[in-house]
Design a protein around this motif. Structure first.
Motif, mmCIF file in Angstrom:
data_model
loop_
_atom_site.group_PDB
_atom_site.id
_atom_site.type_symbol
_atom_site.label_atom_id
_atom_site.label_comp_id
_atom_site.label_asym_id
_atom_site.label_seq_id
_atom_site.Cartn_x
_atom_site.Cartn_y
_atom_site.Cartn_z
ATOM 1 N N GLU A 109 24.288 -8.551 29.449
ATOM 2 C CA GLU A 109 25.049 -9.713 29.920
ATOM 3 C C GLU A 109 26.238 -9.858 28.990
ATOM 4 O O GLU A 109 26.069 -10.097 27.794
ATOM 5 C CB GLU A 109 24.127 -10.937 29.839
ATOM 6 N N SER A 141 27.149 -11.852 23.819
ATOM 7 C CA SER A 141 26.574 -10.922 24.789
ATOM 8 C C SER A 141 25.083 -10.826 24.522
ATOM 9 O O SER A 141 24.613 -11.111 23.434
ATOM 10 C CB SER A 141 27.215 -9.543 24.647
ATOM 11 N N LYS A 142 24.356 -10.423 25.530
ATOM 12 C CA LYS A 142 22.899 -10.439 25.427
ATOM 13 C C LYS A 142 22.359 -9.163 26.037
ATOM 14 O O LYS A 142 22.822 -8.725 27.089
ATOM 15 C CB LYS A 142 22.398 -11.643 26.225
ATOM 16 N N VAL A 143 21.364 -8.573 25.367
ATOM 17 C CA VAL A 143 20.775 -7.338 25.876
ATOM 18 C C VAL A 143 19.281 -7.543 26.097
ATOM 19 O O VAL A 143 18.602 -8.096 25.237
ATOM 20 C CB VAL A 143 21.006 -6.179 24.887
ATOM 21 N N ILE A 169 36.950 -5.727 25.795
ATOM 22 C CA ILE A 169 36.512 -5.477 27.179
ATOM 23 C C ILE A 169 35.034 -5.097 27.206
ATOM 24 O O ILE A 169 34.285 -5.545 28.053
ATOM 25 C CB ILE A 169 37.369 -4.354 27.820
ATOM 26 N N ARG A 171 32.114 -3.923 24.080
ATOM 27 C CA ARG A 171 31.930 -3.442 22.727
ATOM 28 C C ARG A 171 30.757 -2.485 22.573
ATOM 29 O O ARG A 171 30.586 -1.890 21.500
ATOM 30 C CB ARG A 171 31.835 -4.576 21.706
ATOM 31 N N ILE A 172 29.979 -2.310 23.612
ATOM 32 C CA ILE A 172 28.883 -1.345 23.532
ATOM 33 C C ILE A 172 29.471 0.048 23.295
ATOM 34 O O ILE A 172 30.434 0.438 23.924
ATOM 35 C CB ILE A 172 28.066 -1.345 24.842
ATOM 36 N N LEU A 212 39.574 1.832 20.389
ATOM 37 C CA LEU A 212 39.888 2.067 21.801
ATOM 38 C C LEU A 212 38.659 1.882 22.679
ATOM 39 O O LEU A 212 38.772 1.412 23.806
ATOM 40 C CB LEU A 212 40.486 3.463 21.994
ATOM 41 N N THR A 257 38.180 -1.344 24.398
ATOM 42 C CA THR A 257 39.098 -1.700 25.485
ATOM 43 C C THR A 257 38.713 -1.050 26.809
ATOM 44 O O THR A 257 39.432 -1.219 27.798
ATOM 45 C CB THR A 257 40.546 -1.254 25.142
ATOM 46 N N ILE A 258 37.608 -0.324 26.817
ATOM 47 C CA ILE A 258 37.227 0.467 27.996
ATOM 48 C C ILE A 258 35.864 0.017 28.500
ATOM 49 O O ILE A 258 34.919 -0.050 27.719
ATOM 50 C CB ILE A 258 37.191 1.978 27.624
ATOM 51 N N PRO A 259 35.749 -0.285 29.796
ATOM 52 C CA PRO A 259 34.448 -0.694 30.308
ATOM 53 C C PRO A 259 33.453 0.459 30.282
ATOM 54 O O PRO A 259 33.833 1.613 30.475
ATOM 55 C CB PRO A 259 34.749 -1.136 31.745
ATOM 56 N N GLY A 260 32.202 0.147 30.051
ATOM 57 C CA GLY A 260 31.159 1.173 29.995
ATOM 58 C C GLY A 260 30.803 1.498 28.559
ATOM 59 O O GLY A 260 31.378 0.956 27.617
#
Lengths: 325, 325, 325, 325, 325, 325
Positions: C81, C89-91, C259, C261-262, C295, C298-301
């Motif tokens: 989340e 954020s929550k995992v 965007i 941070r994982i 970087l 800044t990238i989803p996923g």
């Protein structure tokens, strides 16, 4: 690169376009790779993010991209508006000046590329796009024959693509000459090779097949799908073959609703190539290819994403449409 | 928790999955709650955000969650790939180690839970999941009988779920023994109870019903849907009942296209429970249950979200499919 | 398999979940493959459509999947989340019983797998998951050392993952012993290895590095990101290294908004591995790794999808944030 | 019913609108229900699918809907265009003729409804909508006082809503008279009650609080958020209270980016009600209410969907913004 | 036609692309039409569904399409990947062979087209695309001057677009010669016209303005935005003007987060044209144009979709970012 | 403004609603504009963002909006739940108090508005909405007759809309009296005008037509669609006409699946108006109108978005449903 409005929107309604990377030969490569056969796609993509994205898509589906040359201006596109029932689907091509159209034949060392391979497949889109593409295609076929590969071609004649000065009648024969197997429909046989099969009422496909094989003695089989288009959502589909001896024909499947009919011919070809490589006999290979093509119509996108087992289950007619748990 | 690719995508194409919280007993509870009957779902959910989300979904549809125990590792899942025409839908289960599978029977004080209720419903999924779940199910049935509730069961035998050491043949009889009504199909009757109804050509469902009632004298009715699967998009569906005296059968509905066939049996059960509680006679109840099941096929998700009036309208065949303004 | 509500929805609000296939080691493999280095991911996936989809995702990003073993029950999952500003954020993890947790060490012939490779990377998630995974990890490290590969490890200690009976203090030392390079933070150094670096006010990372290298003489470098969490949308990030001689530290980047941070640590590792393989010196490698990690945010996923040139441009601070045409 | 363009689209760009069911009192009810307090929403919804959908949404979030009367024409709507940085958010109201505006006071038997409850909350939207709504609100307040409930009110004066003939100055005093606690800002105090607090430079909120309590001796506390609007994406937010003895003020939180600021005041009220019911002291309750309001800004939709623990964590400033695993 | 991955996806992650029809001159036309000024866009679109869709989009925003010629191969495209914080946005152009690039100047009867108009605007993209486009642009400017229109130009020099044989230095002067007003930045002034303004430390824009006006005596004003790019999500933006007498400069706005910075310069131009036509003085016009440009950054898509009142409110700094009810 | 849940969701499942701006007369205007005929829509929209958005949508499809008056409270809405197979579609109207319902007849100077036009079209929705709307409609018809326009009307009798005190029997005759052509079904003829056509077994439509023309001698043609509703997904559709001399009837088309049946009658009308204006004869015009209506069912939204050529192709039955390349 295929761009489609979501659902059944018309182009003018679309606020977004769904992206699929596909194309005749690529679709065949994806389908056989999904079936477990090692396959590579040889082409030219532009050296930009769209070219790389197209290659990433091929990689995802297991297709080798090691021979793709990144060179040239732009990625060829087509826009697909999905129709429904009595409104036909519509395609707007935008392939001019694509990296593929501008490829130089010398970019490809076919002897090197095809080394160790057992099958080479081409479609009639390639020689239609540009002179250079046609030359590269012919060189590939010749190299493939020299190396002992089986060569298949899908005639797919799109009249309006042939714009670069040569006619399909000039170019196609040499390509078919080097092929062992082609997909060829009745109109194509007539328009390109002057073989009038429709007048032979009893068995037009035998006429077509005999005609082609007389002219191209290297040919061993001619195959085709038999499609009856009830409407944009409902087609009947079967397969037919002339193997030099007899016409073999499969049963006809009812496909309703059609989810995506693009790539139906490529799935048919892929199913046949897979079957041939696995040593299936003519009838079984044709049944397999036809079931493969049918399944393609139920899957969004250009490519057939199924397993051998899934095709077999459809062929056997067991539990068609039941929930698989 | 059900996770499905959007539209008709294959699993490997999905960039997102649609979430629905459902399951056999929960679906029945939602459907009867939507029809206006007070209903509660009794189960174990994990004490995490997914467990709470599942409960929130039940609450939304009016189902009581006051007896849900939040305990255990994970929420059971299944992944559903929706098929179309000649491509079957596909389910991948991921239920191992779920909070439900690990529940302790002593978590539930059934006398307390069932006090004031008039009906208890169970499905064959529960005893298939784990020994503890089977024990809890049996305790619930016994408590329900003691308190004078009507008990219904949906046999739904899924062979590959029975993994914990006991067989369906060992466990199921005791559960059916305590039930007044079951949904049972011909294959289930044969595989679980050895009742071979198909050989009785004239009236297999009478054979099935008589066989079950001989063995389980407590049973008052056996019902079932009669589904003819033309393909994944097109089914014909009717209902059938043995009430100890006669076989009653409804007309068969053509459902095309199917929007979502998951939960069709649960909607049938819910329609029947609702009818029984409302005092409808056997034929009317069966017609209602069948129309309920048909409507479920037109609604996305696991659960039947309709009103009594909507089911009645379909039963009466008035204005089927016309725009309701 | 990571499943996230769209945008900033809470779990209970989500009607769909976005799917990304990722994980510590996989993320590193994807990132270096995108940078042009040949990389393979070695793991166990279940023999079902989710396992194949995970592999297809790796293939898309250029990672070799030839050593993946398809065996076991289920694909490990985590639910993410995404928070924003003052909401974290929550995992929610759901990894129990995953194919990976259940792998048998003998499935992997590391000598065969690692032949011809030059680098092996592991993370602390693997030995935390199960005894077998820890054993396989150790065998891989030993084989890698024998074959002369460089070995890197990312300690990433997640206390609540260690559930199978062994403690991190029992397992981790042997793994670090075989490694040339580790990512290790101050809390990890203290909790796992008892190295109290924070008390050394002047240069805690030197203390940490010296402490580790004394205990594990094989270690050549210890690196770490330095993250200052202003809030869920705004972090400052730099990199730090002890190379046995000196502490090297990069500038700190402002990342706002974040965007995704994982995978920030995995991108850092990937940047460092790439730099080391390309012969960059320590400072340059650390700068490169830090810019890579920045970087990623800044990238989803989960994975870093950038080119070497893009990282270089950020390192050089030229035209940061300007439109690239 | 709130309808918003996705993302930051302007109304004219929207091809779809996101649906949330919310409103001042409903938002408070949802928030306290999520915090674990039994709460019911009493209102009028139209007897159509939109009314039922609004109720289903309340049920999902645990709010009792047993006293909702389904009667009247239409569901009140507002359209929300989310702004960003220097573009303000924009609301278009469409509440005329709503079922709520047309409610008859006699539909609600407040003695019955409020029996067993301990708190009643109203907002200034209700008396602004119609004469009947104002009458019903006053009747509820009176019944609540008789039954010994605590009564809170949120003044929320929206000038353009007062269209039915009476002025806020005529209606509001009687409502406040029956209340124990109100949210009241400085402009509201001045415009409605003529209390000019701003001129008191040293402590305007004390002036406001004293002024209100002099006029309404029943009032025990006056509270308010203190919002500094940097721009549409960035606000600072604190809380302030006059409890008859002193002004209590919380620290100010930086909220950037704001995900959804609608319902910030309702979350503040909900946080305060929860705290008061749990026996938290004034300062602690105000801190809790403020943190609740802050968290609301990070959650899409009208309502605060958090647990007590999540609010506590923000209050304590621990690990703000770190990933919760 | 602009195609962008949703959110902050990289190109290779995109499964769909958002479609916006825009372009320098079109954006200006849309913005002034939204502000209430009659405007038409004169161009060449292909005679296919994409050309018609582009025109429909212009119509939606109130721009006249009566002079658009439908002729030629394809619609020019660009692909936009939106960056965030430290990752820059990225554009891939695909404009070769577009209908616009291939237009014949004789398709446009400028005397006819411009009859009754009061302003003509061009951008430096047009003469960069092809020789014919440059010729048509010059003919239009000349016709506009003859008819007494005010002519504005936006230099926007994109080095890599000038591929057809002529240089910007050869073509641009004649266009500027016919213009009353240009947007010109310092690098452009230097690279195209050799005006080195940066060396003049005290007032570079005066140097730039004086230099241009000396060379092009017809010019009455030179304007430009002053952008400070903190990162891809955060820019500061002001406006500057040389009106032949003095440098006028606006305050600088903080824009964070940027929703979509494409078209910021076009919005500036549109704001200025609108102001000039409405008789606003230089300072006011510049303030208006700057606020217009700022608002553009908060709106998805290429075009400024705001009212005069919304721009005024930002100029006046009232209630910036507050909810407008 | 039409708001629909995506796909086949029920209202209570919808988290977003798709927005389309449509309505009887507007749909006709859009369709003829798309066919190339100049058309304007004359109505009242509220002076807010929703009113402007509705106008922008009309502009997009080429409809003139110059006579729209922006005045009044709110935009009329309807909510559409799309059904499937045996579940009917459902509409919830929310039109009370709309700007259109509240319009003042004097807002429209029909002589001015209709100057230069050749056709005026009205529907029975308008006089049903409010007395004022009925008056304005009648004034328009009279002005149109005076100016020599052809007048068409679509009776569309929706019983539950007539709420303002007058009955359809009182209002409708005067409107039909001024019309040259109406769409009128058998039930409408019976309920409104007392013409019992069903009893005439041999040719009910002749009876209907003769009956109407006797009463309204000005009428030249009566037309209607003939719809057979198999279910919500499958309709058969033909057209029928009485032209004073004979009944003309088209073939019946099978439409399956229906994408969106809203606006089918408006498309029929638009097809007929277009044909009449183009001088097509009765049979051809009816065939064209019917094919137009059929195509509407395949297009999402209220309006027919097709070209003359596309309708012609369906009429001719060539290549129905084949891919158009």
């Amino acid at each position: 690169m295929r761009l489609s409005p979501p659902g059944f929107q018309r182009f003018s309604q679309a606020e977004s376009l769904e992206v699929v990377y596909g194309g005749g030969e690529a679709n065949v490569a994806v389908a056989v790779a999904q079936l477990g056969i090692t396959a590579s796609h040889v082409t030219c993509f532009p050296e930009n993010d769209l070219g790389y994205s197209a290659a990433a898509s091929l990689k995802k589906w297991g297709v080798g991209t090691e021979y793709i040359v990144y060179k040239g201006n732009r990625l060829g596109q087509y826009f697909l508006e999905k129709g429904s029932s009595l409104r036909a689907s519509k395609v707007v091509y935008d392939r001019d000046n694509s990296a593929f159209a501008q490829l130089s034949p010398e970019l490809f060392n076919w002897k090197e590329i095809l080394k160790g391979a057992s099958w080479f497949h081409w479609t009639g889109i390639t020689p239609a796009i540009s002179h250079n593409a046609a030359v590269a295609c012919l060189q590939a076929i010749k190299a493939a024959k020299e190396l002992g590969l089986t060569v298949s071609g899908d005639i797919t004649y799109r009249k309006n693509l042939w714009q670069y000065g040569k006619t399909v009648q000039q170019v196609m024969p040499e390509l078919v000459e080097g092929s062992d197997l082609v997909i060829c429909g009745e109109s194509e046989a007539e328009e390109i090779f002057g073989i009038q099969s429709k007048e032979n009422i009893n068995d037009p496909f035998e006429t077509l097949g005999r005609g082609l094989m007389e002219r191209f003695p290297n040919l061993k089989k001619v195959i085709s799908t038999k499609r009856e288009t009830i409407n944009a959502s409902y087609n009947k589909l079967g397969g037919i073959m002339w193997n030099g001896e007899q016409v073999i024909q499969t049963k006809s499947y009812d496909i309703e609703p059609i989810i995506d009919r693009i790539g139906g011919g490529d799935a048919f070809m892929a199913g046949f190539i897979f079957s041939a490589l696995k040593g299936r006999g003519d009838r079984n290979a044709l049944e397999f290819a036809t079931a493969a093509s049918v399944l393609k119509h139920t899957i969004p996108g250009d490519a057939l994403l199924v397993t051998e087992k899934e095709i077999e289950q459809l062929m056997q007619g067991n539990a068609v449409g039941r929930l698989v748990r």
